[in-house]
Motif scaffolding. Structure first.
Motif, mmCIF file in Angstrom:
data_model
loop_
_atom_site.group_PDB
_atom_site.id
_atom_site.type_symbol
_atom_site.label_atom_id
_atom_site.label_comp_id
_atom_site.label_asym_id
_atom_site.label_seq_id
_atom_site.Cartn_x
_atom_site.Cartn_y
_atom_site.Cartn_z
ATOM 1 N N ASP A 106 48.142 -39.145 -17.226
ATOM 2 C CA ASP A 106 48.484 -40.379 -16.516
ATOM 3 C C ASP A 106 49.949 -40.418 -16.096
ATOM 4 N N THR A 107 50.826 -39.966 -16.976
ATOM 5 C CA THR A 107 52.252 -40.029 -16.669
ATOM 6 C C THR A 107 52.602 -39.133 -15.473
ATOM 7 N N ARG A 130 55.820 -48.526 -18.736
ATOM 8 C CA ARG A 130 54.495 -47.987 -19.055
ATOM 9 C C ARG A 130 54.555 -46.774 -19.976
ATOM 10 N N TYR A 131 55.630 -45.967 -19.835
ATOM 11 C CA TYR A 131 55.702 -44.718 -20.586
ATOM 12 C C TYR A 131 57.104 -44.560 -21.181
ATOM 13 N N LEU A 146 59.416 -38.950 -21.870
ATOM 14 C CA LEU A 146 58.182 -38.378 -21.333
ATOM 15 C C LEU A 146 58.201 -38.372 -19.806
ATOM 16 N N ILE A 147 58.699 -39.435 -19.223
ATOM 17 C CA ILE A 147 58.798 -39.503 -17.756
ATOM 18 C C ILE A 147 59.710 -38.397 -17.241
ATOM 19 N N CYS A 177 58.022 -35.024 -17.435
ATOM 20 C CA CYS A 177 57.026 -34.894 -16.363
ATOM 21 C C CYS A 177 57.697 -34.668 -15.013
#
Length: 450
Positions: free
Chosen positions: A26-27, A50-51, A55-56, A59
């Protein structure tokens, strides 16, 4: 250009120009959606609720690496290539022989008007068919592999000429160092053991026309007296499919507004034991009661999703079958020219009437505006041929920015002409259904890779 969608629990990202496909979390999916218009800080700002920020950022770096390696956001390298198409020498590689402009059924949706094609009933003579094969050989250049489809109407109404032409073709193979791939399309009414034996020996592929469930098939494909044909043809088709080891054939159906739940027809055919299945949407004027309408699309999208999910499940259970419109090659695929210009109608592929007239394809037969010449004189309407040469995804405004363009190659020229009066447009309902089929096909590949 990228295309993102979610299907059956998968987040799928297609890089259109490279053909690379990514199944992501999803990310990453959300980062890709923002990547072209925002820098790393901007993406973190938009997604941090959201994240986790770390992690963002991870990604983002992964997406950047994919973009740098030409697997995401790649440039289109094909548009300049297409400009040379008109200059290419014309090599004919396939003919659709209308061996019979007659039929023993009265299918309600038949574009061929029960085999008449806006003209008269007739059967192709051996002499005309022979001239057609000679034309194909003479215009095939150095190409060795040639294709001939026996089509109608119902070709088995002229079966002796089919046999005679195959025999003639086999003789010419040796003389001209060619290889004929013969195919046959039949409604099955005249199918018998002799036809099956001949087809299994000579036909590379056979298309068997059946629409699905008995009620659906008998309503749309009756005899002229109104009686249904399902009970007659199904046992024959089952026997024939088994005689070909469930290979080199298709049961081919058409769904209409009257059976929008067409996935049940596909599954019905699979339950009858058929493993090679094609069921396609009818193409018809909007004023016909069976025509697919724009308001039908959401229902049909759901049917394709349902069918794709069921196919994944059946494959896992060892009960899989092939559905033609979900068959997709994600590694090799067709050559660049084929991806850009499609079936080759009007140039590489031509249709031949029983009296020897040449048309761009079977769907143009009977429209004198599209008569290209004869098998005796060759192609005379070279201006029309050049127009078809230049029919490609870059000549169609609707295709230029469509994610599906390299899979559908711009769609059917005949459908475009019949709905818009130009071969360089696109049949809109057909486009929407094609895009959905491609999404489902890619999802199935993703599911099978797990």
């Amino acid at each position: 250009m990228i295309h993102q969608y979610k299907n059956n629990g998968f987040n799928i990202v297609l890089d259109v120009n490279s053909g690379a496909i990514h199944v992501v979390d999803d990310t990453t999916y959300d980062v890709i959606a923002l990547y072209e218009k925002h820098d790393k800080e901007g993406i973190v700002c938009k997604l941090k609720d959201r994240y986790p920020e770390r992690l963002i950022e991870e990604c983002y770096e992964e997406v950047k690496e994919l973009a740098d390696s030409q697997q995401l956001f790649t440039e289109d390298e094909y548009e300049n290539y297409i400009m040379d198409f008109k200059k290419r020498p014309t090599v004919v590689k396939a003919l659709c022989l209308h061996i019979a402009h007659d039929c023993n059924l009265a299918c309600r949706y038949c574009f061929a008007e029960e085999g008449e094609y806006h003209g008269r009933r007739d059967l192709m003579s051996f002499e005309v068919g022979k001239a057609a094969l000679d034309f194909l050989i003479a215009n095939s250049g150095s190409r060795r592999n040639l294709e001939v489809d026996f089509f109608g109407g119902e070709p088995l109404m002229n079966f002796q000429v089919v046999k005679d032409l195959v025999a003639y073709g086999r003789e010419q193979e040796k003389i001209h160092d060619k290889n004929f791939r013969f195919t046959l399309t039949t409604n099955g009414v005249l199918l018998n053991d002799d036809v099956m034996e001949f087809a299994n020996r000579e036909m590379a592929n056979v298309v068997l026309s059946i629409d699905g469930r008995k009620s659906v098939h008998d309503y749309m494909r009756p005899f002229r007296n109104g009686k249904g044909s399902y009970d007659l043809i199904v046992p024959k088709f089952q026997k024939f499919a088994e005689s070909r080891n469930q290979d080199r054939y298709y049961v081919r159906g058409t769904f209409t507004h009257h059976n929008l739940d067409f996935a049940d027809d596909v599954l019905h055919l699979a339950d009858l034991g058929f493993q090679q299945i094609s069921v396609e949407p009818v193409v018809a004027p909007a004023d016909m009661d069976y025509a697919i309408r724009e308001e039908d699309l959401e229902t049909l999208f759901h049917e394709y999703d349902k069918l794709a999910a069921e196919m994944v499940q059946r494959k896992k259970e060892g009960k899989d079958f092939n559905f033609f419109h979900f068959m997709i090659d994600l590694e090799g695929g067709p050559c660049v020219a084929k991806r850009l210009s499609g079936c080759g109608s009007g140039t590489e592929y031509l249709a031949v009437t029983p009296w020897g007239d040449l048309y761009p394809c079977h769907q143009f037969v009977g429209n004198e505006e599209f008569k290209m010449g004869t098998v005796f004189e060759g192609v005379r309407n070279t201006e029309l041929r050049d127009e078809f040469k230049c029919c490609n995804v870059y000549a169609k405004e609707k295709c230029r920015n469509c994610f599906a363009k390299f899979y559908c190659s711009g769609g059917c020229a005949a459908n475009s002409y019949n709905f818009h009066g130009s071969i360089n447009d696109a049949y809109d309902i057909g486009c929407e259904l094609q895009k959905k089929r491609i999404e489902c096909a890619i999802m199935i590949k993703a599911a099978m890779a797990e």
